[in-house]
Design a protein around this motif. Structure first.
Motif, mmCIF file in Angstrom:
data_model
loop_
_atom_site.group_PDB
_atom_site.id
_atom_site.type_symbol
_atom_site.label_atom_id
_atom_site.label_comp_id
_atom_site.label_asym_id
_atom_site.label_seq_id
_atom_site.Cartn_x
_atom_site.Cartn_y
_atom_site.Cartn_z
ATOM 1 N N VAL A 63 0.891 -1.397 -0.065
ATOM 2 C CA VAL A 63 0.006 -0.098 -0.118
ATOM 3 C C VAL A 63 0.872 1.296 -0.005
ATOM 4 N N ARG A 64 0.480 2.484 -0.448
ATOM 5 C CA ARG A 64 1.298 3.477 -0.512
ATOM 6 C C ARG A 64 1.381 4.038 0.919
ATOM 7 N N HIS A 65 2.461 4.549 1.079
ATOM 8 C CA HIS A 65 2.865 4.705 2.649
ATOM 9 C C HIS A 65 4.330 5.684 2.587
ATOM 10 N N SER A 66 4.712 6.212 3.591
ATOM 11 C CA SER A 66 6.063 6.847 3.728
ATOM 12 C C SER A 66 6.709 6.749 5.206
ATOM 13 N N ILE A 164 0.745 5.336 6.704
ATOM 14 C CA ILE A 164 -0.065 4.747 5.402
ATOM 15 C C ILE A 164 -1.181 5.791 4.820
ATOM 16 N N ASP A 165 -0.700 5.985 3.667
ATOM 17 C CA ASP A 165 -1.773 7.325 3.048
ATOM 18 C C ASP A 165 -2.008 6.851 1.572
ATOM 19 N N ASP A 166 -2.977 5.633 1.496
ATOM 20 C CA ASP A 166 -3.148 5.274 0.352
ATOM 21 C C ASP A 166 -4.775 5.603 -0.154
ATOM 22 N N PRO A 167 -4.893 6.364 -0.860
ATOM 23 C CA PRO A 167 -6.452 6.599 -1.393
ATOM 24 C C PRO A 167 -7.416 5.370 -1.473
ATOM 25 N N ARG A 173 -3.200 6.602 8.141
ATOM 26 C CA ARG A 173 -3.139 6.236 9.598
ATOM 27 C C ARG A 173 -1.404 6.357 9.935
ATOM 28 N N THR A 174 -1.143 6.205 11.072
ATOM 29 C CA THR A 174 0.462 6.189 11.397
ATOM 30 C C THR A 174 0.596 5.027 12.225
ATOM 31 N N VAL A 175 1.808 4.372 12.054
ATOM 32 C CA VAL A 175 2.269 3.374 12.750
ATOM 33 C C VAL A 175 3.810 3.434 13.309
ATOM 34 N N GLN A 178 7.088 -1.860 14.366
ATOM 35 C CA GLN A 178 6.959 -2.669 13.368
ATOM 36 C C GLN A 178 5.377 -2.759 12.903
ATOM 37 N N TRP A 179 5.153 -2.783 11.739
ATOM 38 C CA TRP A 179 3.824 -2.515 10.944
ATOM 39 C C TRP A 179 3.371 -3.785 10.718
ATOM 40 N N TRP A 180 2.383 -4.362 11.603
ATOM 41 C CA TRP A 180 1.504 -5.709 11.753
ATOM 42 C C TRP A 180 0.233 -5.302 10.978
ATOM 43 N N ASP A 181 -0.145 -6.241 10.179
ATOM 44 C CA ASP A 181 -1.653 -6.071 10.010
ATOM 45 C C ASP A 181 -2.775 -6.484 11.305
#
Length: 181
Positions: A63-66, A164-167, A173-175, A178-181
């Protein structure tokens, strides 16, 4: 501290990502529609660095993120060809990237809309630009290695913040960590 006076983060390490404890393994993308699933492993996490190994399958995309502090990413396009990418802090990457139109071209299109001949030429040029982009994408696909699972290593630095900034998957949202689902 160990007997030699060094903390765990001051010692050399060699880690097989597939053998880390269960609490250092997880998934990303399971809750999302479409093809965004990837197995991830926390290979190393301390106050200096967060190293994540991700197994990606053909057809799966992120997903689009930075990342606030940037991201160093390493993967192999084949057995002996590493590919290293640096995404500076705040740069959106992954997911579907939006095509940006030039404000100047929008202004010119509006200005000449009263001239039918010029409008026809601009429509033709626009069609050619789209065709060139399509051909470039096809050429890029043809130069890629055959579809196969791959291992991707992502390296983050403090403060380990991912946005995480995906249209396609609101809300933003901000994590942290570690980025878990």
């Amino acid at each position: 501290m160990s007997k030699d006076g060094k903390s765990a983060s001051d010692k050399a390490m060699r880690v097989n990502p597939y053998t880390v404890p269960k609490e250092q393994q997880g998934w990303r993308g399971l809750s999302l529609d479409g093809h965004h699933k990837r197995k991830c492993y926390t290979v190393l996490q301390n106050e200096h660095v967060l190293v994540t190994a991700l197994v990606t399958l053909p057809g799966e995309t992120s997903v689009r993120h930075s990342h606030e502090s940037g991201e160093l990413s390493i993967h192999y396009v084949d057995k002996y060809q590493p590919f290293v990418t640096w995404h500076p802090g705040g740069e959106l990457h992954g997911g579907t990237q939006e095509e940006k139109s030039s404000p100047a071209s929008d202004m010119v299109s509006e200005w000449v809309s009263d001239h039918p001949e010029v409008k026809k030429v601009l429509q033709h040029v626009s069609h050619l630009e789209r065709e060139i982009k399509r051909l470039e994408k096809t050429l890029q696909q043809l130069s890629k290695p055959a579809a196969a699972p791959r291992l991707l290593i992502d390296i983050l630095f403090p403060p380990f913040k991912t946005i995480i900034d995906d249209p396609e998957f609101p809300p933003k949202r901000t994590v942290v960590g570690q980025w878990w689902d």
